[in-house]
Motif scaffolding. Sequence first.
Motif, mmCIF file in Angstrom:
data_model
loop_
_atom_site.group_PDB
_atom_site.id
_atom_site.type_symbol
_atom_site.label_atom_id
_atom_site.label_comp_id
_atom_site.label_asym_id
_atom_site.label_seq_id
_atom_site.Cartn_x
_atom_site.Cartn_y
_atom_site.Cartn_z
ATOM 1 N N VAL A 26 -75.712 -32.080 -12.073
ATOM 2 C CA VAL A 26 -74.492 -31.948 -11.277
ATOM 3 C C VAL A 26 -73.733 -30.697 -11.715
ATOM 4 C CG1 VAL A 26 -72.220 -32.966 -10.803
ATOM 5 C CG2 VAL A 26 -74.256 -34.438 -10.850
ATOM 6 N N VAL A 27 -73.630 -30.509 -13.030
ATOM 7 C CA VAL A 27 -72.902 -29.347 -13.567
ATOM 8 C C VAL A 27 -73.476 -28.044 -13.016
ATOM 9 C CG1 VAL A 27 -72.394 -28.055 -15.689
ATOM 10 C CG2 VAL A 27 -72.157 -30.559 -15.648
ATOM 11 N N ALA A 28 -74.785 -27.905 -13.106
ATOM 12 C CA ALA A 28 -75.422 -26.663 -12.638
ATOM 13 C C ALA A 28 -75.270 -26.505 -11.129
ATOM 14 C CB ALA A 28 -76.896 -26.656 -13.037
ATOM 15 N N ALA A 29 -75.454 -27.610 -10.394
ATOM 16 C CA ALA A 29 -75.399 -27.531 -8.929
ATOM 17 C C ALA A 29 -74.008 -27.121 -8.450
ATOM 18 C CB ALA A 29 -75.786 -28.883 -8.320
ATOM 19 N N LYS A 58 -73.341 -23.440 -9.168
ATOM 20 C CA LYS A 58 -74.102 -22.578 -8.245
ATOM 21 C C LYS A 58 -73.528 -22.591 -6.833
ATOM 22 C CE LYS A 58 -78.319 -24.029 -9.315
ATOM 23 N NZ LYS A 58 -79.791 -24.079 -9.385
ATOM 24 N N ALA A 59 -72.840 -23.687 -6.481
ATOM 25 C CA ALA A 59 -72.286 -23.798 -5.126
ATOM 26 C C ALA A 59 -70.904 -23.155 -4.996
ATOM 27 C CB ALA A 59 -72.221 -25.265 -4.707
ATOM 28 N N GLY A 60 -70.389 -22.565 -6.093
ATOM 29 C CA GLY A 60 -69.113 -21.855 -5.991
ATOM 30 C C GLY A 60 -67.956 -22.513 -6.707
ATOM 31 N N GLY A 61 -68.138 -23.766 -7.143
ATOM 32 C CA GLY A 61 -67.134 -24.434 -7.975
ATOM 33 C C GLY A 61 -67.476 -24.212 -9.433
ATOM 34 N N MET A 62 -67.097 -25.139 -10.300
ATOM 35 C CA MET A 62 -67.491 -25.011 -11.701
ATOM 36 C C MET A 62 -67.744 -26.394 -12.306
ATOM 37 S SD MET A 62 -65.871 -22.714 -14.766
ATOM 38 C CE MET A 62 -64.936 -23.772 -15.835
ATOM 39 N N GLY A 63 -68.942 -26.577 -12.829
ATOM 40 C CA GLY A 63 -69.283 -27.826 -13.490
ATOM 41 C C GLY A 63 -68.751 -27.856 -14.913
ATOM 42 N N VAL A 64 -68.341 -29.032 -15.351
ATOM 43 C CA VAL A 64 -67.876 -29.227 -16.729
ATOM 44 C C VAL A 64 -68.652 -30.415 -17.293
ATOM 45 C CG1 VAL A 64 -65.906 -29.687 -18.231
ATOM 46 C CG2 VAL A 64 -65.582 -28.366 -16.121
ATOM 47 N N PHE A 65 -69.468 -30.127 -18.291
ATOM 48 C CA PHE A 65 -70.363 -31.146 -18.841
ATOM 49 C C PHE A 65 -69.611 -32.059 -19.803
ATOM 50 C CE2 PHE A 65 -73.912 -32.379 -21.779
ATOM 51 C CZ PHE A 65 -74.633 -33.117 -20.846
ATOM 52 N N ASP A 85 -78.028 -20.060 -13.024
ATOM 53 C CA ASP A 85 -78.046 -18.721 -12.412
ATOM 54 C C ASP A 85 -76.908 -17.841 -12.911
ATOM 55 O OD1 ASP A 85 -80.150 -19.689 -10.995
ATOM 56 O OD2 ASP A 85 -79.177 -19.599 -9.019
ATOM 57 N N GLY A 86 -76.533 -18.001 -14.165
ATOM 58 C CA GLY A 86 -75.490 -17.147 -14.734
ATOM 59 C C GLY A 86 -74.075 -17.481 -14.298
ATOM 60 N N LYS A 87 -73.923 -18.550 -13.535
ATOM 61 C CA LYS A 87 -72.580 -18.943 -13.097
ATOM 62 C C LYS A 87 -71.839 -19.624 -14.255
ATOM 63 C CE LYS A 87 -73.208 -17.912 -8.702
ATOM 64 N NZ LYS A 87 -72.431 -16.862 -8.025
ATOM 65 N N PRO A 88 -70.510 -19.573 -14.221
ATOM 66 C CA PRO A 88 -69.739 -20.167 -15.318
ATOM 67 C C PRO A 88 -69.780 -21.696 -15.304
ATOM 68 C CG PRO A 88 -68.271 -19.333 -13.613
ATOM 69 C CD PRO A 88 -69.653 -18.922 -13.222
ATOM 70 N N TYR A 89 -69.677 -22.280 -16.483
ATOM 71 C CA TYR A 89 -69.549 -23.735 -16.589
ATOM 72 C C TYR A 89 -68.724 -24.060 -17.826
ATOM 73 C CZ TYR A 89 -73.222 -23.726 -20.200
ATOM 74 O OH TYR A 89 -73.935 -23.501 -21.344
ATOM 75 N N GLY A 90 -68.338 -25.309 -17.952
ATOM 76 C CA GLY A 90 -67.491 -25.716 -19.069
ATOM 77 C C GLY A 90 -68.021 -26.955 -19.768
ATOM 78 N N LEU A 91 -67.278 -27.360 -20.796
ATOM 79 C CA LEU A 91 -67.691 -28.494 -21.617
ATOM 80 C C LEU A 91 -66.467 -29.357 -21.922
ATOM 81 C CD1 LEU A 91 -70.221 -29.562 -23.186
ATOM 82 C CD2 LEU A 91 -69.318 -28.329 -25.161
ATOM 83 N N ASP A 92 -66.638 -30.664 -21.813
ATOM 84 C CA ASP A 92 -65.564 -31.613 -22.090
ATOM 85 C C ASP A 92 -65.927 -32.440 -23.320
ATOM 86 O OD1 ASP A 92 -63.207 -33.326 -20.417
ATOM 87 O OD2 ASP A 92 -64.447 -34.545 -21.747
ATOM 88 N N LEU A 93 -65.043 -32.417 -24.316
ATOM 89 C CA LEU A 93 -65.289 -33.134 -25.572
ATOM 90 C C LEU A 93 -64.110 -34.049 -25.886
ATOM 91 C CD1 LEU A 93 -66.305 -30.076 -27.808
ATOM 92 C CD2 LEU A 93 -67.884 -31.773 -26.856
#
Lengths: 375, 375
Positions: free
Chosen positions: B24-27, B30-37, B59-67
């Motif tokens: 889900v994060v990657a998808a 890639k679709a223009g939003g930002m996934g946060v794992f 694909d080099g798109k930004p993503y984040g992490l939730d801890l």
Amino acid sequence: MRSPICEMFGIEFPLLAFSHCRDVVAAVSKAGGMGVFGAVNHPPDLLEEELAWIDEHVDGKPYGLDLIVPTSSVLQAGPVDKDALLGMLPGEHKQFANDVLEKADVSTSGIEDSRREHLHFTDNLTPDGAGAVLDVALSHPIKLLVNALGVPPQIMLDKGREHSVKVGALVGSAKHAAKQVDAGVDVLIAAGGEAGGHCGEVSTVVLVPEVVRAAQGTPVLAAGGIATGTQMAGMMAMGAAGAWCGSVWLTTSEAETSESVKEKMLTATSADTVRSRSRTGKPSRQLKSAWTEAWEAKGPKPLPMPLQTLISEPALRHLDKLADGGHQGAKELSTYWVGQAVGLMNEKETSGQVVQRFKEEFIEAYERLTEALGE
Amino acid sequence: MRSPICEMFGIEFPLLAFSHCRDVVAAVSKAGGMGVFGAVNHPPDLLEEELAWIDEHVDGKPYGLDLIVPTSSVLQAGPVDKDALLGMLPGEHKQFANDVLEKADVSTSGIEDSRREHLHFTDNLTPDGAGAVLDVALSHPIKLLVNALGVPPQIMLDKGREHSVKVGALVGSAKHAAKQVDAGVDVLIAAGGEAGGHCGEVSTVVLVPEVVRAAQGTPVLAAGGIATGTQMAGMMAMGAAGAWCGSVWLTTSEAETSESVKEKMLTATSADTVRSRSRTGKPSRQLKSAWTEAWEAKGPKPLPMPLQTLISEPALRHLDKLADGGHQGAKELSTYWVGQAVGLMNEKETSGQVVQRFKEEFIEAYERLTEALGE
């Protein structure tokens, strides 16, 4: 503004104001919205007086009326036996209410006697009583009749049609919305769990789109948590045809709210309300106070409607008077129904100023989206 | 779209997707939003594996992490004594969980043994454990670190700055928002009481404007109840800089949710969730099921974190497997965290389709307001 609600009532701005205060009703209608008078507790003669006052002060603008006309009620079997009702109040509940007051150095003298005065609202819950109230209502130029509890009975829908008065109903779930549409209501008011007074558990931001889907084209007003025009714009973006607000008028200069409670509301945050059965027997949202905290912590199990109201209301009215007279203990105990929107109500305004502010904020909200989209 | 969130992360559409599922994060990214794992339960080696997978697929798109990195914790004093923790679980709670399963003809064999496997998440709650996870995280090109519980500890803020990673935090009240701003977070996520998982009591429609006022210019993402682009537009009309959604991904084809729970979610209404302490010890919102109803009705008082999780989680994972194998009793008991937005989640989509739908609905919402204003 273009909205099915503006067309339906011939108003400029689809903001409906629920209020127990006739001054608020007239002021909102005159400012371009539409006031809806909450007449739950009014016997026919008092309702006649209030509506006549509104007619004189509303400059011919449209207004509405909110009633509780239950399709079924424990009180259905003819006139209410008031002595029997008073006799049903358990000593434990009366004692608990008295103890809470006495611990705050509040005298409880007179409360027991005043219970009888609070009984008249039960008349309106019987078919005869409700019929008498409806007859008074329909002799005035009201444009909307709202039933606050469940599907309006057939007599309300029929009399509404006969007098070209639209009929609306509050709903707290998509399932109830579908039932109301089937019954033939003209307007749905989707009231989220953050609303003041009796409320469900589903929040406005979810309930409104869900009810819009279930409403099959019947216009939906968004209610619960709304105290600004940006929120109103947001809810209309989600498909609402307008907004229905109750809390936001409680801190206006016209409102019936006691001064002590007004002061509390102006400084409260959204976390300072509680959804509790202790006021009427059904869950209703109100300002947290030493009174609600005592009932939540140690109160006896709330009684069914209308008995719990006969425990709480006389005590709370008594507290309002003492609080406005400066009694510190009464100030801490005093409370009133209000929604989480209280956290956004931080300045004293007139009702007309509130409507004007909503209009300006609505435009700001639209401009915010325009900018976001780069248009 | 123009938004501080788009600028901050270099994304097209300010929709952030919280998910425990790397797909889900990657998808979404890639679709223009930002996934946060959401990596609350991941030991460092597993987190390394998951983030490496995302790096390969995003694909080099930004993503984040939730801890969850608590500033203080009962577990603070060094490594967790797992045997001691398991020994703290009262027999009454284990027995109640077993009884609920057995009444539904679900075998409880293996559950007691699997408690130990569920213990690894407690490591991440200690300063050393959290530090190790942070080190793994910052060796990947993440753009956002979110702390799910309270003000991020100084080490998270410092390490974020050092690696040019923005730091965000979830808040459930305006008061907490002010504290987060003072601590220096870059993004606030205002999460209403209708949200899935741990949540407060103030609803999104009130909380977002209240937090925006308290945020002093720090961008605010609206969270809780949002499953459509019209709701996202509505929240941005109210001043949010974008939306943070968790529930809406749970019924996507990529999601980690069990098939049995997915089916339930697709037919649930917004009234089918419950905010209960029975899963983790703190109030968290989840799908109502025979399991939650049993705990609400007759369950022993929930234990403090992390003990209650060690009671519920092994049983619930066990149920998921059996439910997907067709066991009727397990299907009725199975549940998962989800917000009231579940009432709006009625069709199975891919995560990319959800993002695309949000974009289209956002435009529809804007056009609706344009029409209302007659512009």
